[in-house]
Write a protein that holds these residues in place. Structure first.
Motif, PDB file in Angstrom:
ATOM      1  N   LEU A 178       0.829  -1.207   0.000  1.00 29.25           N
ATOM      2  CA  LEU A 178       0.000   0.000   0.000  1.00 29.25           C
ATOM      3  C   LEU A 178       0.865   1.259   0.000  1.00 29.25           C
ATOM      4  O   LEU A 178       0.571   2.223  -0.697  1.00 29.25           O
ATOM      5  CB  LEU A 178      -0.929   0.004   1.228  1.00 29.25           C
ATOM      6  N   PHE A 179       1.951   1.202   0.772  1.00 29.66           N
ATOM      7  CA  PHE A 179       2.806   2.389   0.856  1.00 29.66           C
ATOM      8  C   PHE A 179       3.444   2.685  -0.496  1.00 29.66           C
ATOM      9  O   PHE A 179       3.504   3.831  -0.941  1.00 29.66           O
ATOM     10  CB  PHE A 179       3.884   2.221   1.938  1.00 29.66           C
ATOM     11  N   SER A 180       3.894   1.645  -1.177  1.00 31.86           N
ATOM     12  CA  SER A 180       4.552   1.876  -2.461  1.00 31.86           C
ATOM     13  C   SER A 180       3.550   2.423  -3.487  1.00 31.86           C
ATOM     14  O   SER A 180       3.871   3.315  -4.276  1.00 31.86           O
ATOM     15  CB  SER A 180       5.282   0.596  -2.901  1.00 31.86           C
ATOM     16  N   ASN A 181       2.308   1.943  -3.458  1.00 33.94           N
ATOM     17  CA  ASN A 181       1.296   2.500  -4.370  1.00 33.94           C
ATOM     18  C   ASN A 181       0.972   3.954  -4.037  1.00 33.94           C
ATOM     19  O   ASN A 181       0.833   4.784  -4.924  1.00 33.94           O
ATOM     20  CB  ASN A 181       0.021   1.664  -4.304  1.00 33.94           C
ATOM     21  N   LEU A 182       0.832   4.216  -2.731  1.00 37.55           N
ATOM     22  CA  LEU A 182       0.501   5.580  -2.316  1.00 37.55           C
ATOM     23  C   LEU A 182       1.617   6.557  -2.684  1.00 37.55           C
ATOM     24  O   LEU A 182       1.366   7.694  -3.081  1.00 37.55           O
ATOM     25  CB  LEU A 182       0.297   5.603  -0.799  1.00 37.55           C
ATOM     26  N   LYS A 183       2.868   6.079  -2.549  1.00 35.64           N
ATOM     27  CA  LYS A 183       4.016   6.950  -2.858  1.00 35.64           C
ATOM     28  C   LYS A 183       4.012   7.322  -4.341  1.00 35.64           C
ATOM     29  O   LYS A 183       4.244   8.470  -4.713  1.00 35.64           O
ATOM     30  CB  LYS A 183       5.307   6.228  -2.486  1.00 35.64           C
ATOM     31  N   LYS A 184       3.680   6.326  -5.175  1.00 34.09           N
ATOM     32  CA  LYS A 184       3.608   6.604  -6.622  1.00 34.09           C
ATOM     33  C   LYS A 184       2.503   7.618  -6.907  1.00 34.09           C
ATOM     34  O   LYS A 184       2.632   8.500  -7.733  1.00 34.09           O
ATOM     35  CB  LYS A 184       3.296   5.304  -7.382  1.00 34.09           C
ATOM     36  N   GLU A 185       1.378   7.447  -6.191  1.00 39.59           N
ATOM     37  CA  GLU A 185       0.187   8.255  -6.440  1.00 39.59           C
ATOM     38  C   GLU A 185       0.315   9.674  -5.881  1.00 39.59           C
ATOM     39  O   GLU A 185      -0.071  10.644  -6.499  1.00 39.59           O
ATOM     40  CB  GLU A 185      -0.968   7.548  -5.706  1.00 39.59           C
ATOM     41  N   ARG A 186       0.873   9.788  -4.650  1.00 33.52           N
ATOM     42  CA  ARG A 186       0.812  11.080  -3.930  1.00 33.52           C
ATOM     43  C   ARG A 186       2.143  11.605  -3.433  1.00 33.52           C
ATOM     44  O   ARG A 186       2.183  12.604  -2.732  1.00 33.52           O
ATOM     45  CB  ARG A 186      -0.106  10.931  -2.710  1.00 33.52           C
ATOM     46  N   GLY A 187       3.231  10.888  -3.728  1.00 30.39           N
ATOM     47  CA  GLY A 187       4.541  11.319  -3.217  1.00 30.39           C
ATOM     48  C   GLY A 187       4.725  10.850  -1.784  1.00 30.39           C
ATOM     49  O   GLY A 187       3.783  10.395  -1.135  1.00 30.39           O
ATOM     50  N   LEU A 188       5.966  10.994  -1.288  1.00 31.72           N
ATOM     51  CA  LEU A 188       6.307  10.466   0.034  1.00 31.72           C
ATOM     52  C   LEU A 188       5.465  11.116   1.142  1.00 31.72           C
ATOM     53  O   LEU A 188       4.894  10.409   1.985  1.00 31.72           O
ATOM     54  CB  LEU A 188       7.804  10.684   0.296  1.00 31.72           C
ATOM     55  N   LEU A 189       5.353  12.439   1.103  1.00 36.47           N
ATOM     56  CA  LEU A 189       4.619  13.132   2.167  1.00 36.47           C
ATOM     57  C   LEU A 189       3.137  12.731   2.156  1.00 36.47           C
ATOM     58  O   LEU A 189       2.546  12.448   3.204  1.00 36.47           O
ATOM     59  CB  LEU A 189       4.768  14.650   1.978  1.00 36.47           C
ATOM     60  N   GLY A 190       2.556  12.678   0.943  1.00 35.05           N
ATOM     61  CA  GLY A 190       1.144  12.290   0.810  1.00 35.05           C
ATOM     62  C   GLY A 190       0.924  10.876   1.329  1.00 35.05           C
ATOM     63  O   GLY A 190      -0.070  10.597   2.019  1.00 35.05           O
ATOM     64  N   ALA A 191       1.860   9.985   1.013  1.00 34.81           N
ATOM     65  CA  ALA A 191       1.733   8.596   1.468  1.00 34.81           C
ATOM     66  C   ALA A 191       1.791   8.535   2.989  1.00 34.81           C
ATOM     67  O   ALA A 191       0.998   7.826   3.628  1.00 34.81           O
ATOM     68  CB  ALA A 191       2.841   7.740   0.859  1.00 34.81           C
ATOM     69  N   VAL A 194      -1.564   9.728   4.487  1.00 37.02           N
ATOM     70  CA  VAL A 194      -2.652   8.739   4.416  1.00 37.02           C
ATOM     71  C   VAL A 194      -2.395   7.609   5.424  1.00 37.02           C
ATOM     72  O   VAL A 194      -3.307   7.148   6.115  1.00 37.02           O
ATOM     73  CB  VAL A 194      -2.806   8.180   2.991  1.00 37.02           C
ATOM     74  N   PHE A 195      -1.140   7.189   5.533  1.00 36.47           N
ATOM     75  CA  PHE A 195      -0.826   6.110   6.483  1.00 36.47           C
ATOM     76  C   PHE A 195      -1.120   6.531   7.915  1.00 36.47           C
ATOM     77  O   PHE A 195      -1.604   5.738   8.710  1.00 36.47           O
ATOM     78  CB  PHE A 195       0.646   5.681   6.332  1.00 36.47           C
ATOM     79  N   TRP A 196      -0.840   7.797   8.207  1.00 32.90           N
ATOM     80  CA  TRP A 196      -1.102   8.277   9.563  1.00 32.90           C
ATOM     81  C   TRP A 196      -2.611   8.297   9.813  1.00 32.90           C
ATOM     82  O   TRP A 196      -3.102   7.783  10.817  1.00 32.90           O
ATOM     83  CB  TRP A 196      -0.480   9.678   9.751  1.00 32.90           C
ATOM     84  N   GLN A 197      -3.362   8.828   8.828  1.00 31.60           N
ATOM     85  CA  GLN A 197      -4.822   8.886   8.996  1.00 31.60           C
ATOM     86  C   GLN A 197      -5.416   7.475   9.099  1.00 31.60           C
ATOM     87  O   GLN A 197      -6.393   7.252   9.787  1.00 31.60           O
ATOM     88  CB  GLN A 197      -5.468   9.602   7.810  1.00 31.60           C
ATOM     89  N   GLY A 198      -4.798   6.539   8.381  1.00 32.32           N
ATOM     90  CA  GLY A 198      -5.360   5.180   8.347  1.00 32.32           C
ATOM     91  C   GLY A 198      -4.634   4.219   9.269  1.00 32.32           C
ATOM     92  O   GLY A 198      -4.692   3.005   9.082  1.00 32.32           O
TER      93      GLY A 198
END
Ligand SMILES: C[S@@+](CC[C@H](N)C(=O)[O-])C[C@H]1O[C@@H](n2cnc3c(N)ncnc32)[C@H](O)[C@@H]1O
Length: 256
Positions: A178-191, A194-198
């Motif tokens: 999930l982290f690797s997908n999120l990083k591609k989608e939103r960059g490191l900070l965005g990932a 989302v991880f913190w919120q989730g």
């Protein structure tokens, strides 16, 4: 039944509430609810499963009565309500947090009723044209009996659309994915955001793994779930491994 009617508080049939209470101690579905939808929208595998279900619905004769068992926050109910506006959809979900979110999200649909009982307590007999049960069977007590409950709701020839987590939940593996997908989608900070919120997700996924390891939640191979389904009175039309190999998807018909 009026739209958005609740059937909370009906008396259970042959139902031992203590079993459910014991089990609900393992995973806190209410705590999971908000984070569940947050991360689901960023999980390509979850989205792929929803698309696959929508394709399935488009390919069959429109079902008149549909149950979504263990429907959680209502994501599959939403697909059914939107694509089958003339059908009646019954969302069955015993967790208050999950069904509360579903009600809020799906308030615009007039073809959904909400039922807060566990499947063990549902007394419907042979009327449904389609029963959906996604990632919920493994968490139910006595899966053989629960499969018979799913069968009991269906008319002969009715469809069961079943997805079930069968293998141990590898929390680190999912986190990496999930982290690797999120990083591609939103960059490191965005990932990271989302991880913190989730963050509740990782906690509840660990609880799922623990329940699996303790044998409270059912784990199965592809062959084991196929055999259990056939014994419960279904013909398997299609079966494949999904959700990165963790789950099984079975499209089945209720045998007469
Ligand atoms: C992981 S969620 C799946 C939600 C939804 N089907 C989805 O795929 O988004 C599993 C749900 O099964 C529900 N559940 C657990 N035991 C149940 C039972 N005995 N009868 C009906 N639902 C149950 C839980 O409350 C939880 O919301």
């Amino acid at each position: 039944m009026p739209s958005h009617a609740s059937v909370e508080g009906r008396s259970p049939m042959n139902f031992d509430r203590s079993k459910v209470d014991d089990r609900s101690a393992s995973v806190d579905w209410s705590a999971y609810a908000v984070a569940y939808d947050l991360l689901s929208t960023h999980n390509p595998e979850y989205l792929a499963l929803m698309h696959e279900f929508e394709d399935f619905l488009a390919a069959i004769k429109t079902p008149r009565l549909i149950y979504d068992i263990g429907g959680g926050t209502g994501n599959y109910t939403e697909i059914a309500a939107r694509t089958c506006p003339g059908s009646e959809i019954r969302l069955v979900e015993p967790d208050a947090g999950m069904i509360g979110l579903a009600r809020a999200k799906l308030a615009a649909y007039g073809n959904i009723t909400y039922d807060t009982r566990a499947i063990e307590e549902i007394d419907g007999q042979g009327a449904a044209d389609l029963v959906i049960c996604v990632h919920a069977l493994y968490a139910m007590p006595e899966h053989e009996l629960r499969l018979r409950d799913l069968r009991r709701l269906l008319r002969p020839g009715g469809w069961l659309y079943l997805v079930d987590l069968g293998r141990y939940m590898n929390v680190a593996d999912w986190r990496r994915y999930l982290f690797s997908n999120l990083k591609k989608e939103r960059g490191l900070l965005g990932a990271l955001q989302v991880f913190w919120q989730g963050r509740e997700i990782a906690k509840q996924n660990k609880a799922i793994l623990k329940a699996q390891q303790e044998g409270v939640y059912w784990t199965h191979t592809e062959a084991e779930i196929a055999s259990a389904i056939t014994s419960a009175g279904f013909e398997i039309i299609r079966q494949n491994s999904v959700y990165r190999g963790y789950s099984d998807l079975l499209v089945c018909k209720a045998t007469p």
